[in-house]
Design a protein around this motif. Structure first.
Motif, PDB file in Angstrom:
ATOM      1  N   LEU A  15      38.581  20.268  17.409  1.00  0.00           N
ATOM      2  CA  LEU A  15      39.614  20.226  17.608  1.00  0.00           C
ATOM      3  C   LEU A  15      40.215  20.417  16.829  1.00  0.00           C
ATOM      4  N   HIS A  16      41.168  21.585  16.625  1.00  0.00           N
ATOM      5  CA  HIS A  16      42.287  22.009  15.775  1.00  0.00           C
ATOM      6  C   HIS A  16      43.972  22.211  15.977  1.00  0.00           C
ATOM      7  N   LEU A  59      37.054  29.206  26.998  1.00  0.00           N
ATOM      8  CA  LEU A  59      37.285  28.765  26.036  1.00  0.00           C
ATOM      9  C   LEU A  59      38.019  30.028  25.503  1.00  0.00           C
ATOM     10  N   PRO A  60      39.531  30.388  24.350  1.00  0.00           N
ATOM     11  CA  PRO A  60      39.764  28.911  23.438  1.00  0.00           C
ATOM     12  C   PRO A  60      40.888  28.085  24.773  1.00  0.00           C
ATOM     13  N   ALA A  61      40.516  26.920  24.108  1.00  0.00           N
ATOM     14  CA  ALA A  61      41.796  26.293  25.309  1.00  0.00           C
ATOM     15  C   ALA A  61      42.239  25.064  24.827  1.00  0.00           C
ATOM     16  N   GLY A  62      43.419  25.199  25.169  1.00  0.00           N
ATOM     17  CA  GLY A  62      43.900  24.249  25.094  1.00  0.00           C
ATOM     18  C   GLY A  62      43.812  22.704  25.673  1.00  0.00           C
ATOM     19  N   ALA A 277      45.116  14.642  16.556  1.00  0.00           N
ATOM     20  CA  ALA A 277      44.490  14.800  18.022  1.00  0.00           C
ATOM     21  C   ALA A 277      43.086  14.151  18.132  1.00  0.00           C
ATOM     22  N   ALA A 278      42.406  14.977  17.158  1.00  0.00           N
ATOM     23  CA  ALA A 278      40.533  14.090  17.525  1.00  0.00           C
ATOM     24  C   ALA A 278      41.343  12.634  17.252  1.00  0.00           C
ATOM     25  N   ALA A 279      41.431  12.177  15.893  1.00  0.00           N
ATOM     26  CA  ALA A 279      41.376  11.056  16.400  1.00  0.00           C
ATOM     27  C   ALA A 279      41.700   9.658  17.586  1.00  0.00           C
TER      28      ALA A 279
END
Length: 297
Positions: A15-16, A59-62, A277-279
């Motif tokens: 995720l970025h 991909l790439p996707a939201g 978002a990753a957390a």
């Protein structure tokens, strides 16, 4: 605008937070300036590449399906809503500063954006699985993994319908379940015997996917009386896996009505900025949630 995306399937590290073109409201759609987005298990299941037919991915996707915010574009053919309205609903790529919604309702009075963002998918899922499992007033429903968002909604909606609920959750969430009107017990060794001591079970829901389907079938006596939203191996036990969404507009309308009558309230356990978002996915995947997790913009 800023938007959370992933270019490959994998763990939370894919995720970025990226710069992206703003989406715009096409016919039958609205766009909102997102104030908060719901964090759902389906979000990280999609990110991991799990096969979920209702949510094909290119991909790439939201990331994200649920959001609450302020309307700033109204597509052709849309009536009853205008720029400046505060709404909550379902769309796509909602972990972003702007998102297009395909279903929405006005935020009920008294709900914050953060709270409202946690309602759409969980209330739709709760209403759907209650319908599919066929439990009726006067019967008893067992809910495994009852303290999360869907469980919180199921417990309150079932109580409104005259259904007795037995809920399993961690030791720290026992009082929370009782506060929602459930008979509560802990999971872990001997949990099925603890449930039996609370009374006979007419139907059961698996909301956590923690390997309990064999016991749920034994407790109800019929795999057709068990529904799972979290265990993809459910068909091996004769249990239905409920992964196809129902009518979101109807679910949003019912959620708003229940909130307005004081019969439904789902707390926000934790809010995260878009950059974390990753957390949020790590915490969601770990479970033990009391209510909802949301992203805030």
């Amino acid at each position: 605008m800023k938007k959370v995306t992933f270019a490959e399937f994998g763990g939370p590290d894919v995720l970025h937070l990226t710069d992206a073109e703003e989406p715009h409201a096409g016919p039958g759609r609205i766009r909102i300036a997102v104030r908060a987005a719901g964090v759902n298990p389906v979000d990280w299941r999609i990110r991991e590449g799990q096969v979920l037919g209702a949510h094909p991915v290119e991909l790439p996707a939201g990331v994200g399906l649920d959001a609450a915010g302020v309307v700033d574009e109204v597509g052709a053919g849309v009536e009853g809503v205008e720029a400046g309205d505060h709404v909550f609903g379902e769309g796509s790529s909602t972990y972003a500063e702007f998102a297009v919604l395909s279903a929405w309702a006005r935020i009920p009075e008294g709900l914050t954006f953060e709270e409202a963002a946690g309602y759409p998918s969980v209330v739709e899922t709760a209403l759907r699985v209650l319908r599919e499992v066929g439990v009726r007033a006067g019967q008893t429903l067992l809910v495994s993994g009852a303290s999360g968002g869907v469980g919180s909604a199921v417990l309150q909606i079932a109580r409104e319908r005259g259904i007795t609920v037995i809920g399993t959750a961690g030791a720290a969430n026992q009082d929370y379940l009782r506060g929602l009107g459930a008979l509560a017990t802990t999971y872990g060794e001997g949990w099925a015997d603890r449930v039996r001591r609370l009374g006979p079970v007419d139907a059961a829901l698996d909301l956590a996917g923690s390997g309990v389907l064999r016991e749920l079938v034994a407790l109800t006596g019929d795999p057709r009386k068990v529904i799972s939203i979290a265990d993809l191996g459910a068909p091996e036990f004769g249990v239905r896996f409920s992964g196809v969404p129902g009518s979101m507009p109807d679910a949003l309308a019912e959620a708003a009505a229940l909130v307005a009558r004081g019969r439904l309230r789902i707390p926000v356990e934790k809010a995260y900025p878009l950059a974390e978002a990753a957390a949020a996915h790590i915490d969601s995947r770990a479970g033990h949630t009391r209510g909802r997790r949301v992203m805030v913009v």
